[in-house]
Design a protein around this motif. Structure first.
Motif, PDB file in Angstrom:
ATOM      1  N   VAL A   1       0.951  -1.252  -0.085  1.00 24.38           N
ATOM      2  CA  VAL A   1      -0.097   0.007   0.017  1.00 24.38           C
ATOM      3  C   VAL A   1       0.977   1.170   0.065  1.00 24.38           C
ATOM      4  N   CYS A   2       1.815   1.217   0.942  1.00 29.81           N
ATOM      5  CA  CYS A   2       2.972   2.282   0.845  1.00 29.81           C
ATOM      6  C   CYS A   2       3.788   2.648  -0.030  1.00 29.81           C
ATOM      7  N   LEU A   3       4.319   1.421  -0.571  1.00 30.50           N
ATOM      8  CA  LEU A   3       5.160   1.540  -1.810  1.00 30.50           C
ATOM      9  C   LEU A   3       4.335   1.993  -3.137  1.00 30.50           C
ATOM     10  N   PHE A   4       3.214   1.448  -3.353  1.00 30.90           N
ATOM     11  CA  PHE A   4       2.697   1.846  -4.526  1.00 30.90           C
ATOM     12  C   PHE A   4       2.001   3.333  -4.558  1.00 30.90           C
ATOM     13  N   TYR A   5       1.572   3.829  -3.430  1.00 30.95           N
ATOM     14  CA  TYR A   5       1.158   5.016  -3.075  1.00 30.95           C
ATOM     15  C   TYR A   5       2.377   6.193  -3.130  1.00 30.95           C
ATOM     16  N   TYR A   6       3.380   5.731  -2.706  1.00 30.32           N
ATOM     17  CA  TYR A   6       4.422   6.853  -2.682  1.00 30.32           C
ATOM     18  C   TYR A   6       4.813   6.840  -4.173  1.00 30.32           C
ATOM     19  N   LEU A   7       5.047   5.690  -4.711  1.00 31.87           N
ATOM     20  CA  LEU A   7       5.445   5.663  -6.194  1.00 31.87           C
ATOM     21  C   LEU A   7       4.289   6.707  -7.028  1.00 31.87           C
ATOM     22  N   SER A   8       2.946   6.556  -6.794  1.00 28.16           N
ATOM     23  CA  SER A   8       2.259   7.445  -7.326  1.00 28.16           C
ATOM     24  C   SER A   8       2.382   8.841  -7.194  1.00 28.16           C
ATOM     25  N   LEU A   9       2.957   9.164  -6.050  1.00 30.68           N
ATOM     26  CA  LEU A   9       3.255  10.813  -5.603  1.00 30.68           C
ATOM     27  C   LEU A   9       4.401  11.295  -6.301  1.00 30.68           C
ATOM     28  N   GLU A  10       5.356  10.263  -6.909  1.00 33.72           N
ATOM     29  CA  GLU A  10       6.529  10.716  -7.535  1.00 33.72           C
ATOM     30  C   GLU A  10       6.228  11.512  -8.866  1.00 33.72           C
ATOM     31  N   SER A  11       5.097  10.973  -9.425  1.00 29.63           N
ATOM     32  CA  SER A  11       4.768  11.302 -10.760  1.00 29.63           C
ATOM     33  C   SER A  11       3.350  11.955 -11.116  1.00 29.63           C
ATOM     34  N   LEU A  12       2.698  11.800  -9.934  1.00 31.11           N
ATOM     35  CA  LEU A  12       1.169  12.717 -10.026  1.00 31.11           C
ATOM     36  C   LEU A  12       1.290  13.585  -8.816  1.00 31.11           C
ATOM     37  N   PRO A  13       0.261  14.576  -9.105  1.00 30.75           N
ATOM     38  CA  PRO A  13       0.071  15.467  -7.924  1.00 30.75           C
ATOM     39  C   PRO A  13      -0.509  14.665  -6.753  1.00 30.75           C
TER      40      PRO A  13
END
Length: 300
Positions: free
Chosen positions: A90-102
């Motif tokens: 959950v944390c890994l994918f969420y933080y990954l999305s934050l790297e390329s999305l607002p």
């Protein structure tokens, strides 16, 4: 009214609130120059320590009683390992999305776990969702869009970011589902400890094997790691372990939506971030969506 019937939903609600505190702590850690991998590893290592202490205390005072102590731990490891992997994903994918999305888009994608959880509950139980659950999910999704601040802002998307955000939502829904069904006969503290142990093992093997050899574990990140471990890997996993088995997956996902309002309120109080009236309306909308099924059932 039986107070235990209120206790279990309350614990799941508190678990969602704990996750809402994480965003502010992560932002404070990022301001100090720590990276994504530093934060995630410190979160689960600290949570593992907290739960290990709880297990030791319970064992010392003689209160730990596993209802099926004859079942060897080796038989439980595979399903606990899967649960731990889902938990840290959950944390890994969420933080990954934050790297390329607002952040506003990432949180909207994460909150798709509300309808995914209800759908998962329907597939497992092989029954249609109740009208109150459908209405609650629609209210929650509307509130999420308002509270995220996505309205009126230019948004840029990337395929990787969107996929990561949706995967974080799927993993969150699966985590809530597994919290209610994986080894419910084990003591909640004991079960939570092994789930976080497996999550830490997966992170060390796949994500950051140099965590303990780099010297980071003894740096100043322990301040943020302790807070993240308490509110991100210890309390919510424990609260879900106790409360989720007693309620449906659909209800648990609705209650877990308290994460976003708490995240906004915490950012205002601690980081002094500006929040528009539209976002506050979204917060109230989310609270209404959480309360709706329970108010309807109480009325009936």
């Amino acid at each position: 009214m039986n107070l235990k019937l209120l206790l279990y939903p309350l614990l799941v609600l508190l678990g969602g609130c704990c996750y809402g505190i994480l965003a502010t702590i992560v932002k404070l850690a990022y301001e100090k120059g720590y990276t994504f991998s530093d934060v995630v590893m410190s979160q689960y290592f600290s949570g593992w320590i907290f739960l290990g202490i709880l297990c030791a205390v319970i064992a010392i005072v003689g209160r730990r009683r596993d209802a099926r102590s004859s079942v060897k731990l080796s038989r439980r490891i595979p399903i606990l390992l899967i649960t731990g992997a889902v938990t840290c994903s959950v944390c890994l994918f969420y933080y990954l999305s934050l790297e390329s999305l607002p952040a506003s888009v990432a949180i909207v994608l994460l909150f798709q776990f509300t309808w995914i959880g209800v759908l998962l509950d329907c597939l497992i139980e092989w029954k249609l969702p109740s009208k109150s659950s459908i209405v609650a999910v629609l209210i929650l999704l509307a509130g999420t869009v308002l509270a995220s601040g996505i309205i009126g802002n230019a948004i840029s998307f990337t395929i990787v970011g969107v996929c990561a955000g949706l995967l974080s939502a799927l993993c969150y829904a699966v985590f809530i589902f597994l919290s209610g069904r994986v080894e419910p006969q084990m003591h909640p503290v004991n079960r939570s400890f092994w789930i976080v142990t497996c999550a830490l093992f997966v992170l060390l093997c796949v994500f950051s094997p140099e965590y303990f050899t780099s010297g980071l574990v003894v740096s100043d990140i322990w301040v943020y790691g302790a807070a993240l471990g308490l509110f991100g890997a210890c309390l919510p996993v424990l609260f879900y372990a106790v409360g989720a088995p007693k309620i449906s997956t659909g209800t648990a996902t609705i209650l877990g939506s308290a994460e976003l309002p708490v995240a906004i309120i915490t950012s205002v109080v601690v980081l002094h971030e500006a929040v528009s009236w539209v976002q506050w309306a979204g917060v109230l909308c989310i609270f209404a969506g959480i309360a709706y099924p329970h108010l309807r059932s109480a009325k009936q």
